[in-house]
Design an enzyme around this catalytic site. Structure first.
Site, PDB file in Angstrom:
ATOM      1  CB  ALA A  29       9.679 -27.497  -7.026  1.00  0.00           C
ATOM      2  CG  ASN A  30      14.966 -24.428  -6.153  1.00  0.00           C
ATOM      3  OD1 ASN A  30      14.754 -25.110  -5.159  1.00  0.00           O
ATOM      4  ND2 ASN A  30      16.143 -23.951  -6.448  1.00  0.00           N
ATOM      5  NE  ARG A  31       8.600 -18.627  -4.232  1.00  0.00           N
ATOM      6  CZ  ARG A  31       7.346 -18.920  -3.912  1.00  0.00           C
ATOM      7  NH1 ARG A  31       6.458 -19.171  -4.860  1.00  0.00           N
ATOM      8  NH2 ARG A  31       6.972 -18.972  -2.663  1.00  0.00           N
TER       9      ARG A  31
END
Ligand code: C5P
Length: 221
Positions: A29-31
């Site tokens: 995931a991305n932040r």
């Protein structure tokens, strides 16, 4: 929808991260908290737009007055975004994972005792902003993208405008010392093909309101 300068207009907003499964319990995931994208959806709705918010997994509440479509992966986000077109406005604020695993495992991956970790084969995700910004039939009148950079913010934003087919890029500096991730404030540069404005440090809600105002003014021209 409320009465306002965007009455009768439709908007697509993407927000949050995407989650790309590795196996049933793990993901890439991305932040992204979703705070900025959700605030933009709410601000456009307050100006009267009919808003569809396509959101990746977030823990913040749904904004008032918008239709929320929840997705997990980039491919789901692309499909849901295309399904929300035609629209007059697209604001792509999601932090989409650039890569997903080439083959997500159907069962939880186990350590095999060899001490050698598994290799993850990655494949590129679709670029949702570029797909919509260059869409031959369904391109919204105004397409706005985001750029999170750690330097040369305006330079990279200009490249991104052309590459993604956007009208405006909201660029912010996400170097760790600026603390944008998950925080409530944002310092943003609004970059057009031959314009650049630097806004003061504002809350994400204020950024959303100001951006919604810019969008309403542009569509009114
Ligand atoms: O290329 P980069 O990820 O920096 O571009 C950021 C912009 O592109 C954001 O508006 C983001 O929502 C959008 N984007 C997208 N789909 C991707 C990657 C980025 O819509 N796969």
């Amino acid at each position: 929808p409320l009465a306002g300068p965007l009455s009768g207009k439709t908007a697509l907003v993407t927000s949050g991260p995407t989650h790309e499964p590795i196996d049933p319990v793990r993901y890439i995931a991305n932040r992204s908290s979703g705070k900025q994208g959700h605030a933009i959806a709410a601000a456009l709705a307050r100006l009267g737009a009919n808003v569809t918010l396509v959101s990746g997994p977030v823990t913040i509440p749904d904004p008032a007055g918008v239709t929320v479509v929840r997705v997990e992966t980039a491919r789901e986000m692309l499909a849901a975004s295309l399904a929300a077109l035609p629209a007059d406005i697209a604001v792509m604020a999601a932090a989409v994972a650039d890569w997903r695993t080439a083959d997500a495992a159907d069962a939880k991956m186990k350590k095999d005792g060899s001490g050698r970790p598994p290799a993850l084969a990655l494949t590129e995700n679709p670029d949702i902003l570029a797909t919509i910004g260059h869409h031959p039939d369904l391109r919204p009148t105004l397409v706005v993208g985001f750029a999170a950079e750690t330097g040369n913010v305006a330079g990279y934003a200009r490249d991104k405008l052309a590459r993604k087919g956007a009208d405006l890029i909201c660029a912010n500096d996400v170097s760790p010392e600026h603390g944008v991730f998950g925080g409530d404030a944002n310092t943003l540069h609004l970059v057009g093909p031959d314009s650049m404005e630097t806004w003061p440090t504002l809350s994400k809600v204020e950024v959303a309101e100001r951006l919604a105002g810019v969008i309403a003014a542009r569509l009114g021209e």
